[in-house]
Scaffold this motif. Sequence first.
Motif, PDB file in Angstrom:
ATOM      1  N   TRP A 290       3.251   0.719  -4.640  1.00  0.00           N
ATOM      2  CA  TRP A 290       2.772  -0.499  -4.129  1.00  0.00           C
ATOM      3  C   TRP A 290       1.623  -0.217  -3.293  1.00  0.00           C
ATOM      4  CZ3 TRP A 290       7.749   0.248  -4.929  1.00  0.00           C
ATOM      5  CH2 TRP A 290       8.638   1.119  -3.670  1.00  0.00           C
ATOM      6  N   PRO A 337       5.656  -6.604  -4.544  1.00  0.00           N
ATOM      7  CA  PRO A 337       6.194  -5.520  -3.555  1.00  0.00           C
ATOM      8  C   PRO A 337       6.995  -6.574  -2.380  1.00  0.00           C
ATOM      9  CG  PRO A 337       3.723  -5.635  -3.091  1.00  0.00           C
ATOM     10  CD  PRO A 337       4.105  -6.428  -4.341  1.00  0.00           C
ATOM     11  N   GLN A 366       1.782  -4.535  -6.584  1.00  0.00           N
ATOM     12  CA  GLN A 366       2.760  -3.487  -7.160  1.00  0.00           C
ATOM     13  C   GLN A 366       2.387  -3.012  -8.608  1.00  0.00           C
ATOM     14  OE1 GLN A 366       7.242  -3.313  -6.292  1.00  0.00           O
ATOM     15  NE2 GLN A 366       7.179  -4.442  -8.394  1.00  0.00           N
TER      16      GLN A 366
END
Length: 422
Positions: A290, A337, A366
């Motif tokens: 991420w 994330p 992410q």
Amino acid sequence: MQAITRMERSNLRSTFMSLERADVAIVGGGIIGSGLASALSREGLDVVVIDPHPGLGSSLGNAGLVVPSYSTPMSTPGNLWEGVKSFGSDHAPVTFSRPLGLETLKFLASFAAASRPGRVKRDTAKLHSMATRSLQRYHELQDSGLDLGLTVQGWLWLSTSQGNRDALRGDSERMQSAGAKCEVVNRAQADELQPGLGSEVSGGIWFPDEAFLDPEAASRRWLQDAMDHGARLIRAEVTGYRKQGERITDLTTTEGDLGAKQVVLATGADSRAAGRLLDIRVPVEPGYGWSVTLSDPQNQLNRALMGIEDHVVISPMPGRVRITGGMRFGAASGADPADRDIAKLREHAAAVVPALADLEELTRWQGARPMTASGVPIIECRGFDNLVVAAGHGPLGVTLAPITVDLAKELVTAGLSAARTR
Ligand SMILES: Cc1cc2nc3c(=O)[nH]c(=O)nc-3n(C[C@H](O)[C@H](O)[C@H](O)COP(=O)(O)OP(=O)(O)OC[C@H]3O[C@@H](n4cnc5c(N)ncnc54)[C@H](O)[C@@H]3O)c2cc1C
């Protein structure tokens, strides 16, 4: 994005009315698929890129480093031991979402097999030579007028642990023996390279020749170049195929069918699933990471940095800073994330450059590294006489894009000429 979208619209309208065949169908419009589309369309080939969300896969929010020094695969005896020790911990550099699926477990078994020291040495040498050639190819593309935004500012690894000079020297010598140009720096030398370092930074390793580009802009530019040379983009998902003997004749997509002489699978971390659609096995496992991008109007960083202990990368971009990290296996695809993952990234980055703690967050992201067990990407004909797979670049997809484009282009053009002489 605007320019592509406008062009796409007009291309798209005509695509399924007038074009049902192409010389080459490339499934996946990330940095690999877009680069290959550019190279093949510049050769005058009729190229179609099929992707529902071109440029929005792993090539979007990554760290953008072009770094031959990072060629040691993850599958090393040391990492394997660390992984075993930390299995189940959310604080380790590599984490696992449980329960792990069968495919992930199979991947981890192959990963362990690839961790034998002799094999690691061989794979490191192979990756390093590919990455070095790739960096050179980025420069050649730039010199030829295709500006993908490459800047060479070097890469500075920084340690926040005291008294580890011997370990740094060992790492540096290991990387030098694999061909990397690097040197150990003390705190004063590190300060010269990047002012404003945190009090715990003790020194690091300096790689003067490593480069950086904005991965989103580079992928977009490459795709635009392909379209400028006649390639077409179909915003659709490939769902299956038709074949005759050992050849794929058509791809079926959510927007209709497309016949192609050669097919390329450049589907990044989705390659296992995409392979299944074509009844072939592509052993690529998503390794989730991420990033958080911060506003930095004063451009406080003058080069890319990495915290050695936590592997958090800090990339300077015009007016912004991107902090990238994490490696999680078994996570659900597409999830944002977690707040705690972003907080941890920011905490690690602030230990390296304290002023980053005050910067405002712009975006978080992410994505998944397309991991192979050995770290070496799959660039080969697979399953069918006219299918080329170009996937599995792990943490090095941006770095290895130009060399992948060259190798895949060779396979595609050889396939086209073999078919012509049949
Ligand atoms: C946190 C993080 C940091 C990273 N940092 C770096 C770095 O600094 N340097 C570096 O070299 N690499 C880095 N990487 C790795 C790099 O991001 C990847 O290796 C690279 O982006 C892979 O590119 P790709 O074109 O293969 O895949 P992608 O960019 O993911 O493109 C694949 C495309 O395939 C499409 N697709 C999938 N299935 C189908 C289907 N059925 N039909 C049609 N289309 C389909 C998807 O929509 C997607 O657009 C990082 C990765 C992560 C996660």
